[in-house]
Motif scaffolding. Structure first.
Motif, PDB file in Angstrom:
ATOM      1  N   CYS A 210      -6.936 -26.692  70.471  1.00 46.94           N
ATOM      2  CA  CYS A 210      -7.874 -27.655  71.056  1.00 46.94           C
ATOM      3  C   CYS A 210      -7.403 -29.064  70.711  1.00 46.94           C
ATOM      4  O   CYS A 210      -7.345 -29.440  69.534  1.00 46.94           O
ATOM      5  CB  CYS A 210      -9.283 -27.419  70.525  1.00 46.94           C
ATOM      6  N   LYS A 211      -7.071 -29.816  71.724  1.00 44.81           N
ATOM      7  CA  LYS A 211      -6.575 -31.184  71.521  1.00 44.81           C
ATOM      8  C   LYS A 211      -7.611 -32.053  70.809  1.00 44.81           C
ATOM      9  O   LYS A 211      -7.268 -32.819  69.901  1.00 44.81           O
ATOM     10  CB  LYS A 211      -6.208 -31.794  72.873  1.00 44.81           C
ATOM     11  N   ASP A 212      -8.859 -31.944  71.214  1.00 42.79           N
ATOM     12  CA  ASP A 212      -9.911 -32.766  70.603  1.00 42.79           C
ATOM     13  C   ASP A 212     -10.067 -32.453  69.116  1.00 42.79           C
ATOM     14  O   ASP A 212     -10.282 -33.353  68.295  1.00 42.79           O
ATOM     15  CB  ASP A 212     -11.244 -32.542  71.318  1.00 42.79           C
ATOM     16  N   HIS A 229     -19.914 -31.767  69.094  1.00 47.71           N
ATOM     17  CA  HIS A 229     -19.513 -30.770  70.080  1.00 47.71           C
ATOM     18  C   HIS A 229     -20.262 -29.438  69.974  1.00 47.71           C
ATOM     19  O   HIS A 229     -19.895 -28.476  70.639  1.00 47.71           O
ATOM     20  CB  HIS A 229     -18.007 -30.495  69.966  1.00 47.71           C
ATOM     21  N   TYR A 230     -21.317 -29.388  69.183  1.00 47.94           N
ATOM     22  CA  TYR A 230     -22.016 -28.113  69.017  1.00 47.94           C
ATOM     23  C   TYR A 230     -22.585 -27.603  70.343  1.00 47.94           C
ATOM     24  O   TYR A 230     -22.426 -26.443  70.695  1.00 47.94           O
ATOM     25  CB  TYR A 230     -23.132 -28.257  67.978  1.00 47.94           C
ATOM     26  N   SER A 231     -23.234 -28.459  71.080  1.00 45.12           N
ATOM     27  CA  SER A 231     -23.791 -28.084  72.380  1.00 45.12           C
ATOM     28  C   SER A 231     -22.920 -28.666  73.480  1.00 45.12           C
ATOM     29  O   SER A 231     -22.896 -29.883  73.682  1.00 45.12           O
ATOM     30  CB  SER A 231     -25.234 -28.596  72.513  1.00 45.12           C
ATOM     31  N   LEU A 232     -22.206 -27.798  74.171  1.00 44.95           N
ATOM     32  CA  LEU A 232     -21.213 -28.250  75.143  1.00 44.95           C
ATOM     33  C   LEU A 232     -21.424 -27.613  76.507  1.00 44.95           C
ATOM     34  O   LEU A 232     -21.892 -26.484  76.617  1.00 44.95           O
ATOM     35  CB  LEU A 232     -19.795 -27.895  74.666  1.00 44.95           C
ATOM     36  N   GLU A 233     -21.068 -28.354  77.529  1.00 45.44           N
ATOM     37  CA  GLU A 233     -20.992 -27.797  78.867  1.00 45.44           C
ATOM     38  C   GLU A 233     -19.623 -27.148  79.043  1.00 45.44           C
ATOM     39  O   GLU A 233     -18.659 -27.497  78.352  1.00 45.44           O
ATOM     40  CB  GLU A 233     -21.196 -28.893  79.920  1.00 45.44           C
ATOM     41  N   LYS A 234     -19.510 -26.210  79.967  1.00 47.55           N
ATOM     42  CA  LYS A 234     -18.245 -25.511  80.168  1.00 47.55           C
ATOM     43  C   LYS A 234     -17.120 -26.444  80.587  1.00 47.55           C
ATOM     44  O   LYS A 234     -15.949 -26.147  80.388  1.00 47.55           O
ATOM     45  CB  LYS A 234     -18.418 -24.407  81.206  1.00 47.55           C
ATOM     46  N   SER A 237     -13.553 -30.148  77.303  1.00 48.68           N
ATOM     47  CA  SER A 237     -12.232 -29.671  76.882  1.00 48.68           C
ATOM     48  C   SER A 237     -12.290 -28.880  75.584  1.00 48.68           C
ATOM     49  O   SER A 237     -11.357 -28.148  75.250  1.00 48.68           O
ATOM     50  CB  SER A 237     -11.280 -30.868  76.717  1.00 48.68           C
ATOM     51  N   ALA A 238     -13.390 -29.010  74.829  1.00 53.19           N
ATOM     52  CA  ALA A 238     -13.519 -28.293  73.563  1.00 53.19           C
ATOM     53  C   ALA A 238     -14.387 -27.040  73.685  1.00 53.19           C
ATOM     54  O   ALA A 238     -14.588 -26.326  72.701  1.00 53.19           O
ATOM     55  CB  ALA A 238     -14.107 -29.219  72.496  1.00 53.19           C
ATOM     56  N   PHE A 239     -14.887 -26.753  74.886  1.00 51.66           N
ATOM     57  CA  PHE A 239     -15.819 -25.638  75.065  1.00 51.66           C
ATOM     58  C   PHE A 239     -15.197 -24.308  74.644  1.00 51.66           C
ATOM     59  O   PHE A 239     -15.805 -23.525  73.913  1.00 51.66           O
ATOM     60  CB  PHE A 239     -16.279 -25.549  76.524  1.00 51.66           C
ATOM     61  N   GLU A 240     -13.993 -24.024  75.102  1.00 52.72           N
ATOM     62  CA  GLU A 240     -13.352 -22.745  74.804  1.00 52.72           C
ATOM     63  C   GLU A 240     -13.146 -22.570  73.303  1.00 52.72           C
ATOM     64  O   GLU A 240     -13.358 -21.478  72.750  1.00 52.72           O
ATOM     65  CB  GLU A 240     -12.015 -22.648  75.537  1.00 52.72           C
TER      66      GLU A 240
END
Length: 268
Positions: A210-212, A229-234, A237-240
């Protein structure tokens, strides 16, 4: 009595053990309503302190962490209620860090520390020194309630590691999982192939690059990264990356019979 999670890799510098341990413990502390402690058995200063922005100079190091607890143990003053005074707060009332020790092979010291910290914290995450398991590491793995084995996506290293049947006899009755670090889903050494080739019954989880997160590591802002980044939309870039960590933590939580995560509670 708190649960102990030991994170270990058979190879130095390729399993991303410290980064994985810090990531999982940080997210675990956010996800679950539990008090969590993060520590390590490296030399006096490890990348764990760096990632979390705790650049402890030598003078401060002598006053905090396992080194300070060692003095209490020698004076017969090591009590569970004293532990928190020697930790660094990462997330208030959720996650603390206990710095390592330059005397990393002191088995009695670490056993004493595990005993007292597990009285204070619901989960204790230990970043064990990488490399082939010696007597000290063996003892630590035997004490663990859950073992995380960190491996690179490297065929040569995987072949060598899974040929060590003596190690698997040691942990066969221990709850454990394998983490494939810096995972590339396009590579031919993929999760399904690893499980099939080595006849693995234990879970095997990818921890994708993960780049971020890498940028957060380099800027010593890992703790802030997980809050943001705990709650993320798909589309993030950090979701996966975050989702992969949550799967590992869900496995550990289930093994320990823990209640639903905060997010799962909100979804009900």
């Amino acid at each position: 009595m708190g649960k102990t999670i030991v994170s270990w890799s058979p190879v130095h510098g390729q399993g991303a053990t410290t980064a994985n341990t810090v990531s999982l413990a940080s997210l675990f502390a956010i996800e679950y309503k539990l008090r969590t402690l993060l520590t390590h058995t490296q030399l006096s200063y490890s990348s764990m302190e760096y990632l979390l922005g705790k650049n402890m100079v030598d003078e401060k190091f002598e006053q905090t962490g396992i080194k300070a607890l060692e003095r209490l143990m020698k004076s017969r003053l090591l009590k569970s209620e004293a532990v928190e005074d020697y930790t660094e707060t990462i997330y208030r009332n959720r996650l603390d860090m206990l710095g390592g020790t330059s005397n990393g092979n002191n088995k009695d010291l670490l056993n004493a520390v595990i005993d007292v910290t597990s009285d204070v914290y619901d989960s204790v995450w230990i970043d064990a020194h990488s490399g082939q398991a010696n007597e000290f590491t063996t003892d630590l793995l035997e004490r663990a309630d859950f073992i995380l084995i960190n491996l690179p996506q490297n065929q040569y290293i995987l072949e060598d590691f899974f040929a060590d049947q003596a190690f698997f006899k040691q942990i066969k009755n221990k709850p454990h999982a394998f983490l494939i670090s810096q995972y590339d889903k396009e590579a031919n050494v993929h999760i399904k192939k690893i499980k099939r080739k080595y006849h693995l019954d234990a879970p095997v989880y990818p921890v994708p690059y993960c780049k971020d997160f890498k940028n957060a590591c380099n800027s010593q802002q890992v703790s802030q990264f997980f809050i943001r980044h705990y709650s993320l939309e798909k589309a993030s870039s950090a979701f996966e990356f975050i989702n992969a960590l949550m799967e590992v933590n869900a496995c550990i939580a289930k093994q320990f019979g823990l209640s639903l995560s905060i997010k799962e509670e909100d979804d009900q």
